[in-house]
Design a protein around this motif. Structure first.
Motif, PDB file in Angstrom:
ATOM      1  N   THR A  15      19.228  35.797   8.195  1.00 35.88           N
ATOM      2  CA  THR A  15      18.661  36.850   9.038  1.00 35.88           C
ATOM      3  C   THR A  15      17.834  36.291  10.182  1.00 35.88           C
ATOM      4  OG1 THR A  15      18.632  38.336   7.195  1.00 35.88           O
ATOM      5  CG2 THR A  15      17.193  38.903   8.992  1.00 35.88           C
ATOM      6  N   SER A  16      17.150  35.200   9.953  1.00 32.23           N
ATOM      7  CA  SER A  16      16.334  34.623  11.035  1.00 32.23           C
ATOM      8  C   SER A  16      17.239  34.194  12.195  1.00 32.23           C
ATOM      9  CB  SER A  16      15.518  33.439  10.514  1.00 32.23           C
ATOM     10  OG  SER A  16      14.592  33.912   9.563  1.00 32.23           O
ATOM     11  N   GLY A  17      18.407  33.665  11.886  1.00 26.63           N
ATOM     12  CA  GLY A  17      19.355  33.296  12.941  1.00 26.63           C
ATOM     13  C   GLY A  17      19.919  34.529  13.629  1.00 26.63           C
ATOM     14  N   PRO A  58      24.898  25.776   4.939  1.00 25.30           N
ATOM     15  CA  PRO A  58      24.407  24.947   6.050  1.00 25.30           C
ATOM     16  C   PRO A  58      22.886  24.978   6.189  1.00 25.30           C
ATOM     17  CG  PRO A  58      26.221  26.359   6.779  1.00 25.30           C
ATOM     18  CD  PRO A  58      25.862  26.787   5.396  1.00 25.30           C
ATOM     19  N   GLU A  59      22.259  26.003   5.612  1.00 28.27           N
ATOM     20  CA  GLU A  59      20.799  26.098   5.631  1.00 28.27           C
ATOM     21  C   GLU A  59      20.144  24.866   4.996  1.00 28.27           C
ATOM     22  OE1 GLU A  59      19.402  29.948   4.436  1.00 28.27           O
ATOM     23  OE2 GLU A  59      17.505  29.176   3.689  1.00 28.27           O
ATOM     24  N   ASP A  60      20.871  24.227   4.068  1.00 30.80           N
ATOM     25  CA  ASP A  60      20.308  23.082   3.336  1.00 30.80           C
ATOM     26  C   ASP A  60      20.393  21.768   4.098  1.00 30.80           C
ATOM     27  OD1 ASP A  60      19.433  24.376   1.098  1.00 30.80           O
ATOM     28  OD2 ASP A  60      21.293  24.126  -0.023  1.00 30.80           O
ATOM     29  N   ILE A  84      12.716  29.308  13.398  1.00 31.86           N
ATOM     30  CA  ILE A  84      12.252  30.448  12.588  1.00 31.86           C
ATOM     31  C   ILE A  84      12.626  30.210  11.126  1.00 31.86           C
ATOM     32  CG2 ILE A  84      12.334  32.961  12.328  1.00 31.86           C
ATOM     33  CD1 ILE A  84      13.868  32.915  15.124  1.00 31.86           C
ATOM     34  N   SER A  85      11.641  30.217  10.278  1.00 34.36           N
ATOM     35  CA  SER A  85      11.923  30.207   8.842  1.00 34.36           C
ATOM     36  C   SER A  85      10.841  31.033   8.168  1.00 34.36           C
ATOM     37  CB  SER A  85      11.945  28.770   8.286  1.00 34.36           C
ATOM     38  OG  SER A  85      12.251  28.818   6.908  1.00 34.36           O
ATOM     39  N   CYS A  86      11.184  32.268   7.844  1.00 37.42           N
ATOM     40  CA  CYS A  86      10.174  33.208   7.335  1.00 37.42           C
ATOM     41  C   CYS A  86       9.439  32.633   6.129  1.00 37.42           C
ATOM     42  CB  CYS A  86      10.832  34.526   6.953  1.00 37.42           C
ATOM     43  SG  CYS A  86      11.468  35.367   8.382  1.00 37.42           S
ATOM     44  N   GLY A  87      10.184  32.016   5.237  1.00 38.51           N
ATOM     45  CA  GLY A  87       9.564  31.468   4.034  1.00 38.51           C
ATOM     46  C   GLY A  87       9.057  30.044   4.235  1.00 38.51           C
ATOM     47  N   MET A  88       9.127  29.529   5.466  1.00 38.65           N
ATOM     48  CA  MET A  88       8.766  28.131   5.775  1.00 38.65           C
ATOM     49  C   MET A  88       9.511  27.214   4.810  1.00 38.65           C
ATOM     50  SD  MET A  88       5.854  27.425   7.805  1.00 38.65           S
ATOM     51  CE  MET A  88       4.414  28.228   8.416  1.00 38.65           C
ATOM     52  N   SER A 163      13.609  38.774   0.604  1.00 34.46           N
ATOM     53  CA  SER A 163      14.671  38.791   1.607  1.00 34.46           C
ATOM     54  C   SER A 163      14.051  38.958   2.982  1.00 34.46           C
ATOM     55  CB  SER A 163      15.606  39.952   1.311  1.00 34.46           C
ATOM     56  OG  SER A 163      16.486  40.119   2.388  1.00 34.46           O
ATOM     57  N   SER A 164      14.382  38.060   3.894  1.00 35.90           N
ATOM     58  CA  SER A 164      13.734  38.118   5.209  1.00 35.90           C
ATOM     59  C   SER A 164      14.250  39.289   6.042  1.00 35.90           C
ATOM     60  CB  SER A 164      13.916  36.809   5.964  1.00 35.90           C
ATOM     61  OG  SER A 164      15.274  36.571   6.184  1.00 35.90           O
ATOM     62  N   ARG A 165      15.301  39.959   5.557  1.00 33.43           N
ATOM     63  CA  ARG A 165      15.805  41.116   6.294  1.00 33.43           C
ATOM     64  C   ARG A 165      14.739  42.191   6.429  1.00 33.43           C
ATOM     65  NH1 ARG A 165      18.097  44.974   2.460  1.00 33.43           N
ATOM     66  NH2 ARG A 165      19.771  45.380   3.880  1.00 33.43           N
ATOM     67  N   SER A 398      20.155  25.980  -2.077  1.00 31.00           N
ATOM     68  CA  SER A 398      19.116  25.459  -2.968  1.00 31.00           C
ATOM     69  C   SER A 398      17.955  26.429  -3.106  1.00 31.00           C
ATOM     70  CB  SER A 398      18.634  24.094  -2.479  1.00 31.00           C
ATOM     71  OG  SER A 398      18.065  24.202  -1.205  1.00 31.00           O
ATOM     72  N   LYS A 399      17.613  27.158  -2.019  1.00 30.79           N
ATOM     73  CA  LYS A 399      16.508  28.119  -2.109  1.00 30.79           C
ATOM     74  C   LYS A 399      16.850  29.225  -3.111  1.00 30.79           C
ATOM     75  CE  LYS A 399      15.926  31.352   1.105  1.00 30.79           C
ATOM     76  NZ  LYS A 399      15.546  32.014   2.373  1.00 30.79           N
ATOM     77  N   LEU A 400      18.079  29.695  -3.040  1.00 30.24           N
ATOM     78  CA  LEU A 400      18.467  30.800  -3.913  1.00 30.24           C
ATOM     79  C   LEU A 400      18.639  30.325  -5.361  1.00 30.24           C
ATOM     80  CD1 LEU A 400      20.875  32.471  -1.359  1.00 30.24           C
ATOM     81  CD2 LEU A 400      18.586  33.234  -1.989  1.00 30.24           C
TER      82      LEU A 400
HETATM   83  C1  S6P Z   1      18.774  37.480   4.091  1.00 31.86           C
HETATM   84  C2  S6P Z   1      18.440  36.281   3.258  1.00 31.86           C
HETATM   85  C3  S6P Z   1      18.678  34.925   3.929  1.00 31.86           C
HETATM   86  C4  S6P Z   1      17.533  34.429   4.823  1.00 31.86           C
HETATM   87  C5  S6P Z   1      17.734  32.955   5.135  1.00 31.86           C
HETATM   88  C6  S6P Z   1      16.631  32.379   6.012  1.00 31.86           C
HETATM   89  O1  S6P Z   1      18.804  38.676   3.395  1.00 31.86           O
HETATM   90  O2  S6P Z   1      17.143  36.362   2.723  1.00 31.86           O
HETATM   91  O3  S6P Z   1      19.869  34.917   4.632  1.00 31.86           O
HETATM   92  O4  S6P Z   1      17.449  35.174   5.985  1.00 31.86           O
HETATM   93  O5  S6P Z   1      17.816  32.256   3.948  1.00 31.86           O
HETATM   94  O6  S6P Z   1      15.388  32.497   5.417  1.00 31.86           O
HETATM   95  P1  S6P Z   1      14.095  31.964   6.136  1.00 31.86           P
HETATM   96  O7  S6P Z   1      12.984  32.152   5.169  1.00 31.86           O
HETATM   97  O8  S6P Z   1      14.340  30.501   6.491  1.00 31.86           O
HETATM   98  O9  S6P Z   1      13.877  32.787   7.386  1.00 31.86           O
END
Ligand code: S6P
Length: 503
Positions: A15-17, A58-60, A84-88, A163-165, A398-400
């Motif tokens: 979502t941040s992207g 690819p986030e990893d 942007i990374s909501c959860g850092m 969820s960053s949404r 890995s985050k999930l």
């Molecule tokens: C969306 C879901 C993910 C995050 C992504 C980035 O519902 O939670 O796609 O958007 O993992 O997260 P973050 O914390 O780096 O902005």
């Protein structure tokens, strides 16, 4: 700012992207001049296909993030980079910030997230000697010399909403839009931008929030309708115009990884398809049905089989071609009366004195909040949420993977090791884990692995028994509740502070 030499880059994952893409598209549209190169560019982990589908792996990859950034900045002398990374937590973004910190002569890096730096993720990253928290701390050190900036209001975001949404995505939009608009006013209109101007925009967003939720009765009715549709295995279709179409596509695409939804449970469509999106990689419809997004595609492929159980939701504003909206609505009405609209007009959002803010941006925000409420509420009604946890998440990075283990710990009170083993058994479909299985990267899973693992731990049963239990309860929440109430083990949820915090 000379676009030949300078660039602003917004980058993020998931979502941040997607929010980065939306902001960049609107900003470039606002400042566009004939034959001028674009000032602003976006990066989304996984490329443009990640705008419509979940590409979490690819986030990893921090090296991939750095490479993509290096590529789009080739030849530039000044780059303002916003990671942007909501959860850092996203390694992809950490890799980019690290790259900027090594080239501060060209880059001014900004980190936007919603955690304090001491809570940034400190887990090792793929093929990397540093972790996210290291990079965030280096950013703070450079901030003292005004060479880098960390924007991290603590808003809850990922750690709470999961969820960053929801929280983080909206705050990302509000903050970056204010910064971009302030820059636009200063650079192109010669205005002095004061802190008061910026806080006026934040206040405007608050008013959008109040106006939006003043319609809570209508929203509740829509949530109810959408929930009923999903429970009947029918569908919710968002038919949006312009950027409201992008908001619809974004909301719909996030339901797959967040709630374990099928891609066609909730789907978005936009007028003129990819031509309207104006994304870098152009028309992606050849990639498969998830990428078929135009109104015409909707008319050709969905409308003929549309049923009364499907919810149709039109998203438009007074600035759209209302003849086109009416014509499409007439076509839909011939198949179903279950047709609704979120329509914005000028009267509803009369906010005085704020010059910087366009109506469209407020309408986007309001639509985002409405759709997030509708799709989330509908999935709650479908039973995809157990005690406020989105337990049917897809374990795709890995985050999930870590989040899945945390959820299991919270509900069962078992150790991290026990929960990880149960998760791996569900992932590998086996009761006997081999050494290879416990050491490999495993986050490529789309099955209901978390509920399966939860039942295995709580009932002390085999994989086959857990699957049988889930098969007997098609609603995930009921399956988990039944397992807790029948289990001999004491039913408790671990207090939040006794489980390691998720960054
Ligand atoms: C969306 C879901 C993910 C995050 C992504 C980035 O519902 O939670 O796609 O958007 O993992 O997260 P973050 O914390 O780096 O902005």
């Amino acid at each position: 700012m000379d676009p030949e030499e300078s660039l602003i880059v917004l980058s993020g994952c998931g979502t941040s992207g997607r929010i980065a893409f939306l902001l960049v598209t609107s900003f470039n549209e606002m400042v566009k001049a004939p034959k001028q190169k674009q000032i602003c560019s976006y990066i989304i982990a996984g490329g443009d296909r990640a705008m419509l589908t979940s590409q979490e792996a690819p986030e990893d990859d921090p090296a991939l993030g750095a490479r993509m950034l290096d590529k789009i900045c080739a030849g530039k002398k000044h780059v303002l980079f916003v990671g942007i990374s909501c959860g850092m937590s996203a390694p992809f973004v950490a890799g980019q910030l690290d790259f900027c910190l090594k080239h501060l002569d060209v880059f001014t890096p900004v980190l936007l997230g919603f955690n304090p730096v001491h809570m940034a993720r400190s887990e090792p990253m793929q093929d990397c000697s540093f972790h996210f928290k290291d990079v965030a701390e280096r950013m703070i050190a450079e901030q003292r010399h005004k060479k880098a900036f960390v924007l991290n209001p603590v808003l809850g975001a990922e750690a709470i909403s999961g969820s960053s949404r929801m929280k983080g995505g909206s705050a990302t939009k509000i903050i970056l839009e204010s910064i971009l608009l302030a820059g636009h006013e200063a650079a192109f209109r010669g205005k002095r931008v004061t802190p008061e101007c910026i806080s006026a925009w934040i206040t405007a967003s608050e008013m959008v929030y109040e106006t939006t939720y003043s319609h809570s009765d209508e929203l509740a009715a829509l949530i109810h309708q959408a929930g009923e549709s999903l429970q009947m295995k029918a569908h919710v279709y968002y038919i949006g115009w312009q950027t409201l179409g992008i908001i619809g596509l974004t909301d719909a695409s996030e339901c797959v990884p967040t709630f374990g939804a099928d891609f066609d449970d909730i789907r978005g469509f936009i007028n003129n398809g990819f031509r309207e999106m104006k994304n870098k990689e152009g028309d992606l419809s050849f990639l498969g049905p998830e990428f078929v997004i135009g109104h015409k595609d909707f008319v050709d492929t969905i409308l003929p089989s549309l049923s009364q159980n499907d919810v149709m939701l039109f998203l438009f504003t007074v600035n759209d071609d209302l003849h086109e909206v009416t014509a499409l609505a007439d076509q839909v009405r011939r198949r179903t009366s279950n047709l609704h609209a979120i329509a914005h007009d000028l009267e509803k959002f009369t906010i005085p004195v704020i010059v910087m803010v366009s109506h469209l941006q407020r309408w986007e925000l309001s639509t985002k909040w409405c759709l997030n409420a509708i799709s989330t509420g509908a999935h709650v009604l479908k039973g995809k949420v157990y005690m406020n946890y989105m337990i049917d998440l897809r374990v795709t990075n890995s985050k999930l993977y870590r989040r899945a283990i945390n959820i299991l710990q919270r509900f069962t009170g078992c150790s991290k090791g026990e929960c990880e083993r149960a998760l791996l058994r569900a992932i590998y479909s086996t009761d006997d884990l081999s050494e290879d299985m416990t050491s490999a990267d495993v986050w490529k899973h789309t099955d209901v692995v978390v509920p399966t693992a939860l039942v295995m731990i709580q009932c002390g049963c085999t994989l086959a028994e857990a699957r049988h239990h889930l098969d007997c309860h098609p609603v995930i929440r009921d399956a988990v509740s039944a397992c807790f109430s029948s289990s001999k083990t004491k039913n408790f949820i671990k207090p939040l502070d006794s489980v390691e915090a998720e960054p």
